[in-house]
Design an enzyme around this catalytic site. Structure first.
Site, PDB file in Angstrom:
ATOM      1  N   ARG A 170       0.840  -1.204   0.000  1.00  0.00           N
ATOM      2  CA  ARG A 170       0.000   0.000   0.000  1.00  0.00           C
ATOM      3  C   ARG A 170       0.873   1.251   0.000  1.00  0.00           C
ATOM      4  O   ARG A 170       0.545   2.250  -0.622  1.00  0.00           O
ATOM      5  CB  ARG A 170      -0.931  -0.020   1.213  1.00  0.00           C
ATOM      6  CG  ARG A 170      -2.248  -0.697   0.959  1.00  0.00           C
ATOM      7  CD  ARG A 170      -2.110  -2.133   0.438  1.00  0.00           C
ATOM      8  NE  ARG A 170      -3.390  -2.797   0.309  1.00  0.00           N
ATOM      9  CZ  ARG A 170      -3.977  -3.481   1.295  1.00  0.00           C
ATOM     10  NH1 ARG A 170      -3.365  -3.648   2.454  1.00  0.00           N
ATOM     11  NH2 ARG A 170      -5.153  -4.032   1.092  1.00  0.00           N
ATOM     12  N   ASP A 199      -0.260  -6.637  -3.371  1.00  0.00           N
ATOM     13  CA  ASP A 199      -1.670  -6.328  -3.114  1.00  0.00           C
ATOM     14  C   ASP A 199      -2.219  -5.592  -4.331  1.00  0.00           C
ATOM     15  O   ASP A 199      -1.526  -5.462  -5.345  1.00  0.00           O
ATOM     16  CB  ASP A 199      -1.833  -5.515  -1.811  1.00  0.00           C
ATOM     17  CG  ASP A 199      -3.125  -5.870  -1.102  1.00  0.00           C
ATOM     18  OD1 ASP A 199      -4.196  -5.685  -1.703  1.00  0.00           O
ATOM     19  OD2 ASP A 199      -3.077  -6.347   0.051  1.00  0.00           O
ATOM     20  N   HIS A 273      -6.969  -9.658  -3.699  1.00  0.00           N
ATOM     21  CA  HIS A 273      -5.922  -8.645  -3.501  1.00  0.00           C
ATOM     22  C   HIS A 273      -4.849  -8.710  -4.592  1.00  0.00           C
ATOM     23  O   HIS A 273      -3.676  -8.449  -4.326  1.00  0.00           O
ATOM     24  CB  HIS A 273      -5.270  -8.826  -2.122  1.00  0.00           C
ATOM     25  CG  HIS A 273      -6.137  -8.373  -0.989  1.00  0.00           C
ATOM     26  ND1 HIS A 273      -6.245  -7.061  -0.611  1.00  0.00           N
ATOM     27  CD2 HIS A 273      -6.952  -9.074  -0.155  1.00  0.00           C
ATOM     28  CE1 HIS A 273      -7.090  -6.973   0.419  1.00  0.00           C
ATOM     29  NE2 HIS A 273      -7.544  -8.168   0.717  1.00  0.00           N
ATOM     30  N   ASP A 339      -7.018 -13.872   2.032  1.00  0.00           N
ATOM     31  CA  ASP A 339      -8.047 -13.078   2.717  1.00  0.00           C
ATOM     32  C   ASP A 339      -8.930 -12.313   1.732  1.00  0.00           C
ATOM     33  O   ASP A 339      -8.497 -11.966   0.635  1.00  0.00           O
ATOM     34  CB  ASP A 339      -7.379 -12.067   3.679  1.00  0.00           C
ATOM     35  CG  ASP A 339      -6.408 -11.144   2.957  1.00  0.00           C
ATOM     36  OD1 ASP A 339      -5.682 -11.625   2.059  1.00  0.00           O
ATOM     37  OD2 ASP A 339      -6.370  -9.943   3.266  1.00  0.00           O
ATOM     38  N   GLU A 340     -10.145 -12.057   2.181  1.00  0.00           N
ATOM     39  CA  GLU A 340     -11.064 -11.093   1.556  1.00  0.00           C
ATOM     40  C   GLU A 340     -11.174 -11.252   0.036  1.00  0.00           C
ATOM     41  O   GLU A 340     -11.239 -10.252  -0.689  1.00  0.00           O
ATOM     42  CB  GLU A 340     -10.608  -9.657   1.873  1.00  0.00           C
ATOM     43  CG  GLU A 340     -10.578  -9.358   3.356  1.00  0.00           C
ATOM     44  CD  GLU A 340     -10.066  -7.961   3.677  1.00  0.00           C
ATOM     45  OE1 GLU A 340     -10.676  -7.281   4.498  1.00  0.00           O
ATOM     46  OE2 GLU A 340      -9.021  -7.562   3.092  1.00  0.00           O
ATOM     47  N   TRP A 406      -6.864 -13.567  11.933  1.00  0.00           N
ATOM     48  CA  TRP A 406      -6.956 -12.103  12.020  1.00  0.00           C
ATOM     49  C   TRP A 406      -8.358 -11.630  12.349  1.00  0.00           C
ATOM     50  O   TRP A 406      -8.531 -10.625  13.013  1.00  0.00           O
ATOM     51  CB  TRP A 406      -6.440 -11.458  10.731  1.00  0.00           C
ATOM     52  CG  TRP A 406      -7.335 -11.549   9.534  1.00  0.00           C
ATOM     53  CD1 TRP A 406      -7.478 -12.624   8.711  1.00  0.00           C
ATOM     54  CD2 TRP A 406      -8.200 -10.534   9.010  1.00  0.00           C
ATOM     55  NE1 TRP A 406      -8.370 -12.346   7.711  1.00  0.00           N
ATOM     56  CE2 TRP A 406      -8.833 -11.062   7.872  1.00  0.00           C
ATOM     57  CE3 TRP A 406      -8.484  -9.225   9.387  1.00  0.00           C
ATOM     58  CZ2 TRP A 406      -9.738 -10.336   7.104  1.00  0.00           C
ATOM     59  CZ3 TRP A 406      -9.390  -8.499   8.618  1.00  0.00           C
ATOM     60  CH2 TRP A 406     -10.009  -9.045   7.505  1.00  0.00           C
ATOM     61  N   TYR A 431      -3.744  -5.197  15.450  1.00  0.00           N
ATOM     62  CA  TYR A 431      -3.724  -4.396  14.232  1.00  0.00           C
ATOM     63  C   TYR A 431      -3.182  -3.001  14.530  1.00  0.00           C
ATOM     64  O   TYR A 431      -3.874  -2.134  15.058  1.00  0.00           O
ATOM     65  CB  TYR A 431      -5.114  -4.380  13.576  1.00  0.00           C
ATOM     66  CG  TYR A 431      -5.239  -5.482  12.546  1.00  0.00           C
ATOM     67  CD1 TYR A 431      -4.721  -6.742  12.816  1.00  0.00           C
ATOM     68  CD2 TYR A 431      -5.810  -5.261  11.297  1.00  0.00           C
ATOM     69  CE1 TYR A 431      -4.782  -7.759  11.872  1.00  0.00           C
ATOM     70  CE2 TYR A 431      -5.883  -6.279  10.352  1.00  0.00           C
ATOM     71  CZ  TYR A 431      -5.359  -7.530  10.648  1.00  0.00           C
ATOM     72  OH  TYR A 431      -5.405  -8.529   9.713  1.00  0.00           O
ATOM     73  N   ASP A 433      -2.451  -0.674  12.602  1.00  0.00           N
ATOM     74  CA  ASP A 433      -2.901   0.419  11.737  1.00  0.00           C
ATOM     75  C   ASP A 433      -4.118   1.136  12.328  1.00  0.00           C
ATOM     76  O   ASP A 433      -4.552   2.150  11.789  1.00  0.00           O
ATOM     77  CB  ASP A 433      -3.233  -0.092  10.326  1.00  0.00           C
ATOM     78  CG  ASP A 433      -4.248  -1.228  10.310  1.00  0.00           C
ATOM     79  OD1 ASP A 433      -4.289  -2.014  11.273  1.00  0.00           O
ATOM     80  OD2 ASP A 433      -5.005  -1.337   9.327  1.00  0.00           O
ATOM     81  N   TRP A 477      -0.686  -2.556   8.550  1.00  0.00           N
ATOM     82  CA  TRP A 477      -1.186  -2.274   7.199  1.00  0.00           C
ATOM     83  C   TRP A 477      -0.938  -0.797   6.936  1.00  0.00           C
ATOM     84  O   TRP A 477      -1.011   0.016   7.871  1.00  0.00           O
ATOM     85  CB  TRP A 477      -2.676  -2.611   7.107  1.00  0.00           C
ATOM     86  CG  TRP A 477      -2.956  -4.048   7.418  1.00  0.00           C
ATOM     87  CD1 TRP A 477      -3.414  -4.558   8.596  1.00  0.00           C
ATOM     88  CD2 TRP A 477      -2.748  -5.170   6.556  1.00  0.00           C
ATOM     89  NE1 TRP A 477      -3.516  -5.930   8.516  1.00  0.00           N
ATOM     90  CE2 TRP A 477      -3.113  -6.323   7.266  1.00  0.00           C
ATOM     91  CE3 TRP A 477      -2.281  -5.308   5.243  1.00  0.00           C
ATOM     92  CZ2 TRP A 477      -3.034  -7.604   6.715  1.00  0.00           C
ATOM     93  CZ3 TRP A 477      -2.212  -6.584   4.696  1.00  0.00           C
ATOM     94  CH2 TRP A 477      -2.583  -7.717   5.424  1.00  0.00           C
ATOM     95  N   THR A 478      -0.679  -0.454   5.658  1.00  0.00           N
ATOM     96  CA  THR A 478      -0.179   0.905   5.452  1.00  0.00           C
ATOM     97  C   THR A 478      -1.032   1.745   4.490  1.00  0.00           C
ATOM     98  O   THR A 478      -0.524   2.679   3.875  1.00  0.00           O
ATOM     99  CB  THR A 478       1.282   0.871   4.963  1.00  0.00           C
ATOM    100  OG1 THR A 478       1.338   0.129   3.736  1.00  0.00           O
ATOM    101  CG2 THR A 478       2.201   0.253   5.988  1.00  0.00           C
ATOM    102  N   GLU A 479      -2.317   1.421   4.391  1.00  0.00           N
ATOM    103  CA  GLU A 479      -3.178   2.274   3.560  1.00  0.00           C
ATOM    104  C   GLU A 479      -3.032   3.741   3.968  1.00  0.00           C
ATOM    105  O   GLU A 479      -2.946   4.631   3.128  1.00  0.00           O
ATOM    106  CB  GLU A 479      -4.651   1.872   3.710  1.00  0.00           C
ATOM    107  CG  GLU A 479      -5.045   0.583   3.023  1.00  0.00           C
ATOM    108  CD  GLU A 479      -4.951  -0.619   3.947  1.00  0.00           C
ATOM    109  OE1 GLU A 479      -4.161  -0.577   4.920  1.00  0.00           O
ATOM    110  OE2 GLU A 479      -5.673  -1.606   3.709  1.00  0.00           O
TER     111      GLU A 479
HETATM  112  C1  ACM Z   1      -6.457  -8.750   6.514  1.00  0.00           C
HETATM  113  O1  ACM Z   1      -6.446  -7.867   7.373  1.00  0.00           O
HETATM  114  N1  ACM Z   1      -7.175  -8.602   5.411  1.00  0.00           N
HETATM  115  C2  ACM Z   1      -5.716  -9.977   6.687  1.00  0.00           C
END
Ligand code: ACM
Ligand code: ZN
Length: 625
Positions: A170, A199, A273, A339-340, A406, A431, A433, A477-479
């Protein structure tokens, strides 16, 4: 006479106890503080053997000392008796301390660090450096001798997996910045760095057989605003923002980390992703459309960011990627994300649907499981183990997979029930972030994870076989983390709390004592130009509504010993303003007040940030369910 004896005993107790407040973080398993000190001076000699590993550790200790006290020490491999710091490898395996543990003994004559393995000596050295009094370090210009308190420490970790994850997709961080992160994390005895290398917003690692991944996939159009609110790429706009690591750079980073006892786990996040990969090779998705690398604009469910799970060419691609990744990273695990994954395009893809029919897969979750199992076979053929986020449990578990849990601890619990290994990194504790203080006084992100909440993380849920829980991990996470300075702000001091819960025996955890040691270690971070948050000093605002729907306010603090002052009259509160006692409960909000300002003080001095927040915003924060 009795009185004199009493005073001497009291003084002795005070002098012993004054050493008991130390800054070692994480807290050791056992530390017996004595009286007296060892004095480091320019003649103090580091003694070790000719063994290569020990010589390297001796040099490392000396480089730490040079930084800390301003001069290096002579080194010798002969046995001197006095004024020495000795690094000694145990001849017989000391089962109490295991591979990463150590025994550190300080007497007035010598300091001895003993361990079974080089990693134990390495952690003994980290603790030794934390014995240097901070006051001395802050005034080294005027000093040539440094006092180390007499103590006998036995120490070893609670968990083997003590990880931090950095999302370099990110936002891109340089090798130099990652090295700086490693330098800091090892002071607090972390031993694993998980790099989230791919990602939707960037592919960050050179794959020689697939050059478009870094020619195209590593670059996006430049944007600065809030993540998800940004303008999508415009036609013919140049993609100039990003970067990637060459394989040579990665090799160098792995070597650097290994010298500091840190393993690096790569993550290639698939099948979701994957927009950066798909932008590079459009044949990888179900739609096969041409997409751009996402710059932080909304796209989920619109742009197709999942690999087509039914197409054999997807697995040919993955074979190439994972071959090069497996050859590059010596760590036993490769993290494949999982994930997701948005499965909407799988539903309408003829190839995916055909694959489901042929393989008797009832739904898209089972197609995902089919995908993960095929990837596991690829990894096994290269001698690697698969790790994935807990979604890999959906639709059936790959035979040997390890789960990184997670979405809470539940995925980890289910995996352990099926006798799989688990690393716990639940959002609610790990987390990094998330906000760490009031949203009105922090850079924008989402949800809340305060320092004290991280400290309450226990990776082993009740009724789960503790042997299956490898340990835990904090994820950055670095969004919303565009710079390395801000990455440091998000990491520290919350990573201190993780370091302690992952290393220290559970029965030794103590929040108040941890906070004292945190405050001392923040001075050390300052000295090393490492950014950090001080949000745990800020007031906590607790808005609620009464039966009539009117806003009500209470305040709290994360740590003891702070005074809270507030105003509603658009002036800056100080120690002469309205004072909040926790016993006050809910306070009256004056009629027509628009804005709350609140600040904390300690011993007459401001210590927390001033939080300014419109009451209308506080109203919105009250959950209406
Ligand atoms: C995640 O936070 N999507 C692993
Ligand atoms: Zn498909």
């Amino acid at each position: 006479m009795k009185r004199l004896q009493f005073i001497i005993v009291c003084l002795l107790i005070i002098s012993i106890n004054s050493y008991a407040q130390h800054r070692i973080l994480p807290e050791p398993v056992s530390a017996n503080w004595g009286s007296g000190s060892f004095f480091i001076n320019k003649q103090t000699t580091i003694v070790t053997t000719n063994n290569e590993e020990q010589k390297n550790l001796s040099a490392l200790l000396n480089s730490y000392l040079q930084q800390a006290i301003g001069y290096p020490l002579p080194q010798a491999n002969s046995r001197l008796a006095k004024n020495i710091i000795e690094l000694q490898m145990d001849k017989q395996y000391d089962t109490t301390i295991g591979d990463e543990g150590y025994r550190l003994t300080v007497s007035p004559q010598k300091i001895l660090i003993k361990a079974n393995k080089a990693s134990g000596l390495f952690y003994g050295i980290q603790t030794f450096v934390q014995l240097l009094p901070i006051e001395d370090l802050l005034s080294i210009k005027n000093k040539s001798t440094f006092k180390i308190p007499v103590v006998s420490i036995t120490d070893y970790p609670r968990f083997a997996w003590r990880g931090l994850m950095l999302d370099v997709s990110r936002h891109f961080f340089t090798i130099q910045e990652i090295k700086k992160m490693i330098d800091e994390m090892v002071h607090y005895k972390f031993n694993l760095l998980h790099l989230h290398l791919t990602d939707d917003q960037g592919w960050r690692i050179e794959i020689k057989s697939l050059p478009e991944l870094t020619k195209k996939g590593a670059w996006r159009v430049p944007r600065t605003g809030l993540w998800w609110d940004r303008q999508p790429p415009q036609p013919s706009e140049a993609a100039t923002d990003g970067g990637f690591y060459t394989q040579e750079e990665i090799k160098e980073l792995i070597k650097y980390a290994a010298e500091k006892k840190v393993q690096i786990m790569p993550e290639i996040d698939i099948p979701g992703h994957s927009l950066a990969a798909i932008a590079s090779y459009p044949y990888l998705s179900c739609t096969k459309l041409n997409y751009q690398v996402n710059p932080g604009s909304k796209f989920y469910g619109v742009d197709d960011d999942a690999l087509c799970a039914g197409n054999d060419s997807t697995y040919v691609f993955l074979e190439k990627v994972l071959s090069e990744i497996a050859a590059l990273f010596p760590f036993q695990y490769i993290h494949i994300g999982g994930d997701e994954c948005f499965k909407g395009f799988w539903k309408t893809c003829a190839v995916c649907q055909h694959c489901m029919k042929e393989n008797n897969l009832k739904n898209e979750n089972e197609l995902q499981s089919f995908f993960i199992k095929r990837v596991e076979k690829i990894l096994q053929s290269k001698g690697k183990k698969l790790m994935g986020w807990d979604e890999i449990l959906e639709g059936g578990f790959a035979p040997e997979a390890t789960v990184m849990s997670w979405r809470g601890m539940q995925g980890g619990i289910e995996a352990a029930e099926q006798k799989h290994h688990v690393v716990m990194s639940p959002t609610d504790y790990c987390y990094l972030d998330l906000y760490q203080g009031d949203p009105a006084a922090e850079p924008p992100t989402y949800s809340m994870l305060r320092l004290r909440d991280v400290y309450h993380f226990d990776p082993v849920p009740t009724a789960v076989d503790a042997n299956l829980i490898l340990g835990g991990q904090g994820n950055l996470w670095t969004e919303s983390v565009p710079t390395f300075r801000h990455a440091e702000y998000m990491l520290w001091p919350r990573a201190f709390a993780l370091a302690e819960v992952l290393w220290t025996a559970k029965e030794k955890l103590n929040l108040n004592d941890f906070i004292k040691r945190t405050e001392e270690n923040l001075k050390i971070l300052d000295r090393a130009n490492v950014n950090h948050a001080r949000s745990f000093y800020d007031a906590i605002i607790i808005p609620t509504k009464d039966a009539k729907g009117s806003l009500q306010l209470e305040f709290d603090t994360e740590i003891d010993g702070l005074e809270i002052y507030y105003s509603f009259d658009n002036t800056f509160p100080d120690q002469f303003s309205s004072h909040y006692n926790k016993a006050d409960g809910k306070i009256n909000i004056p009629k027509d007040a628009e804005t709350l300002r609140v600040i904390t003080f300690r011993q007459g001095k401001p210590i927390g940030k001033m939080i300014t927040v419109p009451l209308a915003d506080l109203e919105k924060r009250v959950k209406t369910d």
